[in-house]
Design an enzyme around this catalytic site. Structure first.
Site, PDB file in Angstrom:
ATOM      1  N   ASP A 439      -1.795  -0.298  -6.143  1.00  0.00           N
ATOM      2  CA  ASP A 439      -2.175  -0.871  -4.778  1.00  0.00           C
ATOM      3  C   ASP A 439      -1.399  -0.547  -3.743  1.00  0.00           C
ATOM      4  OD1 ASP A 439      -3.829  -2.263  -3.049  1.00  0.00           O
ATOM      5  OD2 ASP A 439      -4.143  -3.875  -4.574  1.00  0.00           O
ATOM      6  N   ASP A 496     -12.582  -3.828  -0.928  1.00  0.00           N
ATOM      7  CA  ASP A 496     -12.525  -5.191  -1.476  1.00  0.00           C
ATOM      8  C   ASP A 496     -13.777  -5.837  -1.419  1.00  0.00           C
ATOM      9  OD1 ASP A 496      -9.919  -4.998  -2.528  1.00  0.00           O
ATOM     10  OD2 ASP A 496      -9.091  -6.075  -0.907  1.00  0.00           O
TER      11      ASP A 496
HETATM   12  C1  GLA Z   1      -5.515  -5.896  -2.977  1.00  0.00           C
HETATM   13  C2  GLA Z   1      -6.716  -5.422  -3.776  1.00  0.00           C
HETATM   14  C3  GLA Z   1      -7.442  -6.248  -4.588  1.00  0.00           C
HETATM   15  C4  GLA Z   1      -6.604  -6.786  -5.460  1.00  0.00           C
HETATM   16  C5  GLA Z   1      -5.563  -7.716  -4.668  1.00  0.00           C
HETATM   17  C6  GLA Z   1      -4.480  -8.296  -5.820  1.00  0.00           C
HETATM   18  O1  GLA Z   1      -6.448  -6.869  -2.124  1.00  0.00           O
HETATM   19  O2  GLA Z   1      -7.395  -4.519  -2.848  1.00  0.00           O
HETATM   20  O3  GLA Z   1      -8.542  -5.579  -5.344  1.00  0.00           O
HETATM   21  O4  GLA Z   1      -5.865  -6.146  -6.515  1.00  0.00           O
HETATM   22  O5  GLA Z   1      -4.712  -6.772  -3.847  1.00  0.00           O
HETATM   23  O6  GLA Z   1      -3.452  -8.793  -4.834  1.00  0.00           O
END
Ligand code: GLA
Length: 692
Positions: A439, A496
């Protein structure tokens, strides 16, 4: 005059140079006959001169030169060590003609050497190009464009891509006019806001017909795009790193790869070239024969609240639905109780996991799933052991604005990379992990190409040490999607947003560049946590089944009906994934704007599946026929509605497809199209086709 040509079955690119000067693209389009005289093509290309113009038109070369009185943006802006702007006059040195054309030019007085590399892939029809600058003395680089391409004159607009968190891949259409359309991404990552792509459709081009050219810059550190119409009407397209992102002086600079392609079959011709080139040439899967596994990701089920018995229960249920890989998301490492702390402390949290991750991983394996783990390597919270010990590892000023309460680590530092390598390597050695979700949840304090190079180096080192591990690129969803990161990763978290309606649209647009096999798509909770919408399970399941499928809800919320729909759709996906993950995704021209439809066509053309999503209530009362594409006109196809059981009671008639299988010709399907039954908004029809 020097001439060169690049050819594939779909296009010819002709470069010619006036004497020793830099060459320009004098032709790019449908294949020219082998015997075409390129000297004549070059002479025929030259435009006239009239009043108010220079006595000769400066070349729109692969690196337009300010020293040549070029009337637009130059391809190279460079200063000497004292900050004085240089005026390079690059002249021919050498050309290497093999599978790639490599052109060497130099300015001996200034001690500059410029190299351009261009190649065309005969199978994917992708032109790859890059530029490199070497200097005798250290210089400061403000701007270096990858080889510059002309844009077609018979084009009224350009399409580029914007977006936001939970709203990736929004298409912008901007009319051409005198001057510049300038996009510069100064966030330091690819960004939701600025996917580095441009499509220039010819007049009246659609998804399925007409001419178009398209570009993508494969770099994860932020790009600059210049699409400029010159006063004389010529149009140029430049791509490179965002300006001045090489902070230090240096003697070697290189652009990322610029991908470019021409299509005579609409936007889809460009899209399938990108899809194929990414899938077949760019991404390297550890095991190419392995089918894409169905994912389960626990983020939207438990967030930071990790409890072993609960996670085991969830894993068992996910496996029963058909999941084959369980990804433990954020929250597993020391002290990570919320998103304010612990980033960079990559050791397992002993409170949540007193016996380490072993018990959970063993359970996941016993359910016949592999195990994946979330990291956010480039980030640190000030509330962390690492920050307390090494505050100097953070990038940017002490009073910078944090993002998601976190700072970025300085990835250009070898000690930072060594630390991250040792932590991630230790976890990968200690546990049987075959997948990392990587991430990157904030923008950089300032753009910096060294940061991206550092991240690439860490990824390369980890991949060399753990060649069996696949990596997913995530950045608050789709904030780091580009062919540069995908040279080192295997999947992207497109967004997301698991809202099926938003996904339907986003996936449709992302397919202009991305194949299904790298595009993660998960069935979210009944009530979407980022949009608040509630969607029927059939819609959620089928939209996820359009791409690399997975689940991300808490399976304990599923009713028996929902679980059975999910099991069925997942089983269907597994039956078809071998060919679907290799298929071309063709966006269909829908007569009804409420219908967002695509056709996934197997590489051998023998089968296809159409997903026709209803994104809104239609203006007219009955569905309009949906034309298919790229079929063999004289062949016959058997088409079947996979999910006719989803027809609502308000579909009261009996269109043939609702009743059973139809056999019709390719011509019929492409000319008249498929007549779909009526359905609610936020539903999707799935039609399978087989050539007979
Ligand atoms: C980001 C990612 C999500 C998740 C969160 C975890 O927002 O896009 O899919 O993994 O972090 O904190």
């Amino acid at each position: 005059m020097r001439t060169w040509r690049l050819d594939c079955a779909r296009q010819t690119l002709v470069l010619t140079s006036d004497g020793d000067r830099l060459p320009e693209v004098v032709y790019w389009g449908r294949p020219l006959p082998a015997g075409e005289d390129l000297q004549t093509v070059a002479r025929a290309y030259a435009i006239d001169v009239t009043g108010g113009m220079l006595d000769r038109n400066p070349a729109l070369s692969i690196c337009p030169e300010a020293s040549d009185s070029f009337p637009g943006q130059p391809g190279l802006v460079v200063r000497d060590g004292q900050g004085v702007v240089l005026m390079p006059r690059l002249r021919f040195v050498d050309a290497e003609e093999g599978s790639a054309l490599v052109l060497h030019f130099a300015d001996a007085d200034l001690g500059l050497r410029y190299m351009a590399r261009l190649a065309v892939d005969p199978d994917t029809h992708m032109i790859t190009s890059s530029a490199r600058l070497e200097t005798d003395d250290p210089v400061r680089l403000d701007w270096l464009a990858a080889p510059v391409f002309p844009a077609p004159h018979l084009s009224d607009e350009m399409i580029d891509v914007a977006g936001r968190w939970c709203g990736e891949f929004q298409l912008n259409r901007t009319p051409w006019s005198a001057g510049i359309r300038f996009r510069e991404n100064r966030t330091g990552r690819t960004g939701h806001e600025h996917f580095p792509g441009l499509i220039v459709p010819g007049r009246e081009a659609t998804n399925t017909q007409g001419q178009a050219v398209a570009f993508h810059y494969g770099w994860s550190g932020g790009h600059r795009m210049v699409a400029e119409e010159l006063p004389d009407g010529r149009r140029q397209v430049q791509f490179g790193h965002a300006g001045t992102t090489d902070a230090a002086t240096g003697t070697v600079f290189e652009t990322a790869t610029l991908y470019a392609t021409y299509s005579a079959s609409g936007l889809n011709g460009c899209a399938t070239a990108f899809q194929r080139h990414l899938r077949d040439r760019t991404v390297s899967f550890p095991d190419a024969a392995r089918l894409r596994p169905v994912h389960y990701n626990c983020w939207e089920a438990v967030y930071f609240d990790h409890d072993l018995p609960t996670l085991k229960d969830i894993a068992t249920r996910a496996a029963a639905l058909g999941a084959e890989r369980f990804v433990l998301d954020d929250g597993w490492f020391k002290g990570r109780t919320d998103d304010r702390r612990a980033l960079a402390d990559w050791v397992v949290d002993e409170t949540k996991y007193p016996d380490g991750l072993g018990p959970l991983i063993d359970h996941v394996h016993a359910e016949a799933m592999s195990f994946g783990l979330w990291f956010e390597p480039e980030m640190v919270n000030t509330e962390s052991d690492v920050y307390r010990a090494h505050p100097d590892w953070a990038l940017g000023a002490a009073d910078q604005i944090p993002g998601r309460q976190q700072l970025a680590l300085d990835m250009s530092r070898p000690d930072v990379r060594d630390y991250l390598f040792s932590r991630i390597d230790a976890i990968l050695r200690d546990y049987a992990i075959d997948y990392i979700k990587w991430d990157h949840n904030r923008v950089l304090p300032a753009p910096d190409a060294a940061q991206t190079r550092g991240t690439y180096a860490l990824l390369d080192r980890l991949r060399a040490a753990h060649p069996g591990v696949e990596i997913e690129s995530c950045a608050s969803g789709g904030g780091r999607i580009d062919f540069g990161i995908l040279q080192r990763t295997h999947r992207v978290w497109l967004s997301d947003s698991n809202d099926a309606l938003e996904r339907l649209n986003m996936q449709h647009n992302a397919a202009l560049f991305l194949p299904a096999c790298v595009t993660g798509s998960h069935v979210g909770p009944r009530r979407c946590h980022t949009s608040g919408r509630t969607h029927d399970i059939t819609f959620r399941a089928w939209v996820a089944a359009q791409r690399h499928m997975g689940f991300e809800m808490d399976p304990r919320e599923l009713t028996e009906h929902e679980a059975s729909v999910l099991r069925d759709v997942t089983a269907w996906w597994k039956t078809n994934r071998a060919w679907m993950m290799q298929a071309d995704i063709l966006r269909l021209d829908s007569a009804d704007p409420a219908c967002i439809a695509e056709q996934q066509l197997a590489r051998d053309g023998a089968r296809f599946v159409v997903f026709a999503g209803k994104a809104a209530a239609s203006e007219q009362i009955a569905p309009r026929p949906l034309r298919l594409t790229e079929l063999v006109p004289d062949a016959y196809y058997q088409i079947d509605l996979v999910n006719r059981a989803d027809a609502p009671d308000l579909s009261r008639g009996s269109p043939a497809l609702k009743e059973g299988v139809l056999t019709v010709s390719g011509t019929y399907l492409m000319q008249h199209g498929v007549t779909l039954p009526w359905t609610f908004p936020d539903r999707i029809w799935v039609i399978e086709g087989q050539r007979i």
